[in-house]
Design a protein around this motif. Structure first.
Motif, short mmCIF file in Angstrom:
data_model
loop_
_atom_site.label_atom_id
_atom_site.label_comp_id
_atom_site.label_asym_id
_atom_site.label_seq_id
_atom_site.Cartn_x
_atom_site.Cartn_y
_atom_site.Cartn_z
N GLY A 168 0.83 -1.21 0.00
CA GLY A 168 0.00 0.00 0.00
C GLY A 168 0.86 1.26 0.00
O GLY A 168 0.60 2.20 -0.74
N MET A 194 -5.30 1.09 -2.85
CA MET A 194 -4.15 1.53 -2.05
C MET A 194 -4.56 1.72 -0.59
O MET A 194 -3.89 1.25 0.32
CB MET A 194 -3.58 2.82 -2.65
N GLY A 197 -5.00 -1.36 1.44
CA GLY A 197 -3.73 -1.90 1.91
C GLY A 197 -3.12 -1.04 2.99
O GLY A 197 -2.76 -1.51 4.06
N LYS A 198 -3.04 0.26 2.72
CA LYS A 198 -2.26 1.12 3.60
C LYS A 198 -2.93 1.35 4.95
O LYS A 198 -2.27 1.34 5.98
CB LYS A 198 -2.01 2.47 2.90
#
Lengths: 351, 351
Positions: A168, A194, A197-198
């Protein structure tokens, strides 16, 4: 008829109690772990965790919110265990979270966080790299040394989450070199992948680790993981709103912070995706040198083009999904109610 | 009577074969793991692992020596297992080793490694931080996902080793701000404790992880760990010799590299500990601006004051201890012999 108690007020009081109770269980274990580190690293770790000032004096009442450890303990309770069963997991998750802040601030060049210098700004890049590495090693070791099958399962989950986190972050960094306008602009879908994930990954992991340490069934653990993911996505959407329209007094960052640093966050990506003249005007404003007048105009345009409304809607949608998952009958009711209060709190920060 | 085969030659041939065989087992698994990463990170990881050039072309025959993976597989074989049993451990150890090189180069500001730019120099500090983080996450995940009790034990060992590694690095960094002369100069004992953590820990872990994955008994695992620790300390002593007197053609670093960058390595610390006029002269040379004449004089003085002889003696001593441990009757003889060849090779680099 007595006046109705306003709902947000009650939520804030609940949340403060939940976070204080969590801190009471988690902080002593976290502090003992950090005390075993090399003194120089322990000092920087204490600064990163919000326990001490640069001059070595101790610091009270301004720690990070402690949202992630609270989710770990509540997920354990929701699975029918005592919160004590999940304290090692809460410590590990908070350490990983702090590791990622310390290293991300280096990568993003961010100089301020929570009204203070970031670790690299205060101590230098090299020491900040080492502090992050140490926090991550300590996180893994906390679960590894627990030595139970539940802790081993939690460690497996944490290590796969780390791979999601760094992916991410890699996507986020790669976004920086993408243009503001089509056809190569970052799409809303790319942004959401993104963010999943992050930010989503670690909150999903927090809830799953709590369930695993609390002895939850595989299906209960999977449901907790989904809950955490929605919470993370709601959290990120709200963070993105605050990154543009947040009060600097509250966020500890400069006004229009994300516009100033050229970040491609959800309100901006969504506004640019609207296409047409407005989007072109916004793209050229964002490509210009960021003086305060330009930033104010860009922020106005992001709102006009629907970026604010879309992002708020996404936050509400993920909150709704999270609350729905908390209605599952197998969950312990008090803990589920407290998780719901936390979830609402996360989204209410935006108002 | 036929002429005796010269021993060092035979050793080098053996070692080349051992390293080639190890690479054949480990490289495919390592490459598959790296291929799963985000493409940008995979590119930097490939550069750090020596597989590719900056321009994306692939690179052959110039990888790192692959000493650590070889130790892992040989330790498994010495414990009576097939080397295949320990491949995940070898992959994890090589990833952790590469992680530590990438991050240490940032902290030390080193611009060259193995005749090439370091990762931060080639790609920038932020991307190098993320590459290191990713390599570490991938290492942990490789062992975590294996899912056997042996792999869980290996992961426990690896996570406590990480804490040793970062503590050793923290001590090394702290040495930089210490003076060259008494009473606050770094002592030989402090240096050796640092080296035991910074280099000894990972080689000890490599050997222990091999034994654990090979189903070795607790006492065999502990003996392998001691063997690896001695090997690491011998290795570090030889590296310290090469850091001053190594041929730049071979080391890929500038001549008098460690003196130039003001590192407090064993030959220097030992020379300074000799006390007297010589040590004072050395301290003032080391405190001066490092032009080539000064560096040459300082290197000569370190040798005169016994720093070279002492360091070589320490390398021989740790080699001797390693070879003694390899005589244990319960070890599989061929593997023990190959470990001995590796150990001799490590120390012979200095000649």
């Amino acid at each position: 008829m007595p006046p109705e108690t306003p709902q947000p007020q009650a939520t804030v009081r609940d949340v403060t109690q939940i976070l204080t109770r969590t801190r009471g269980l988690v902080d002593p274990v976290l502090r003992r772990a950090v005390q075993q580190l090399h003194p120089h690293i322990g000092e920087m770790a204490g600064f990163a965790l919000g326990w001490r000032e640069l001059d070595g004096t101790s610091r009270v009442g301004q720690n990070g919110k402690g949202l992630r450890p609270a989710i770990v303990l509540l997920a354990a309770r929701a699975s029918g265990a005592r919160p004590e069963a999940a304290v090692d997991g809460a410590v590990a998750i908070e350490l990983v979270h702090t590791f990622s802040l310390v290293h991300d601030d280096i990568m993003d060049g961010d100089e301020r966080r929570r009204h203070r210098d970031t670790v690299w700004k205060a101590y230098g890049v090299g020491p900040a790299v080492l502090t992050g590495d140490t926090l991550l090693a300590l996180a893994m070791d906390t679960l590894a040394q627990a030595g139970t099958p539940q802790a081993a399962a939690a460690l497996r989950r944490l290590s796969s989450t780390l791979l999601e986190l760094v992916r991410g972050q890699a996507e986020d960094v790669a976004f920086e070199s993408r243009p503001w306008s089509c056809p190569d602009a970052v799409t809303v879908e790319e942004y959401q992948a993104m963010a999943a994930g992050k930010t989503g990954a670690l909150l999903a992991c927090a809830a799953a680790v709590g369930a695993l340490l609390g002895g939850g069934s595989p299906s209960a653990t999977a449901a907790m993981s989904r809950l955490g993911r929605h919470l993370g996505l709601a959290f990120q959407a709200v963070d993105d709103l605050l990154g543009i329209w947040g009060d600097p007094e509250v966020t500890g960052k400069p006004v229009f912070s994300d516009l100033r640093s050229g970040k491609k966050t959800l309100p901006i990506v969504a506004a640019l995706a609207s296409g047409g003249d407005g989007a072109s005007r916004l793209a050229s404003l964002l490509g210009a040198r960021p003086d305060d007048v330009t930033l104010r105009r860009a922020a106005g345009l992001v709102r006009e083009l629907g970026g604010l409304a879309y992002t708020r809607e996404r936050a509400e949608l993920h909150l709704h999904e999270a609350l729905r998952l908390l209605e599952a009958p197998e969950l312990e009711r008090t803990a589920a109610g407290e998780l719901a209060a936390l979830a609402r709190f996360v989204v209410d920060r935006a108002h």
